[in-house]
Design an enzyme around this catalytic site. Sequence first.
Site, PDB file in Angstrom:
ATOM      1  N   CYS A  79      39.828  55.474  18.719  1.00  0.00           N
ATOM      2  CA  CYS A  79      38.565  55.918  18.138  1.00  0.00           C
ATOM      3  C   CYS A  79      38.110  57.184  18.861  1.00  0.00           C
ATOM      4  CB  CYS A  79      37.526  54.809  18.292  1.00  0.00           C
ATOM      5  SG  CYS A  79      35.983  55.098  17.422  1.00  0.00           S
ATOM      6  N   ASP A 129      23.262  35.720  22.817  1.00  0.00           N
ATOM      7  CA  ASP A 129      23.229  35.544  24.269  1.00  0.00           C
ATOM      8  C   ASP A 129      21.836  35.166  24.763  1.00  0.00           C
ATOM      9  OD1 ASP A 129      24.345  35.702  26.984  1.00  0.00           O
ATOM     10  OD2 ASP A 129      23.047  37.464  27.158  1.00  0.00           O
TER      11      ASP A 129
END
Length: 161
Positions: A79, A129
């Site tokens: 990328c 989370d």
Amino acid sequence: MSDEDELTHTTAEGEAQMVDVGDKPDTARRAVARGTIHLQPATIDAIQADEVGKGNVLATARVGAIQAVKHTWETIPMCHQIPITNVETDFDVAQETITLTVAVETTGKTGCEMEALQGTTTGLDVIWDMVKAAEKDADGQYPDTAIGDIRVVEKEKRALD
């Protein structure tokens, strides 16, 4: 398969390679990705009331999404590092879901779809989370918690003015 559809991330021998975008003109680009996390209604209520012990869930998820956008090139092989000119995040909170939409803009030689996807997935991961203690069942499992429907919902490319 046309030349335009040809896979360009591999050499003729099948080895991975980064695509050469050096000859492409700079263009204005925008990509929007969206995904959803499913949570228990009580968890959604705690998020909306800012009663989650770890802090403001959506504010933290927003920061996480933006950070992920800016660091996509470090986590996705091949990328390109691109100049991020803008990131917008939007949360749609419903009774059992939070949908995150991340829009990314750049001016460069390649698109920003991966950045929008990375921002979306990371933002949703941050939510998970921060609320995992509330989502766990008696066995420490997450029977109601799920992230899904992550996709690019919009992609634009236009010549620079």
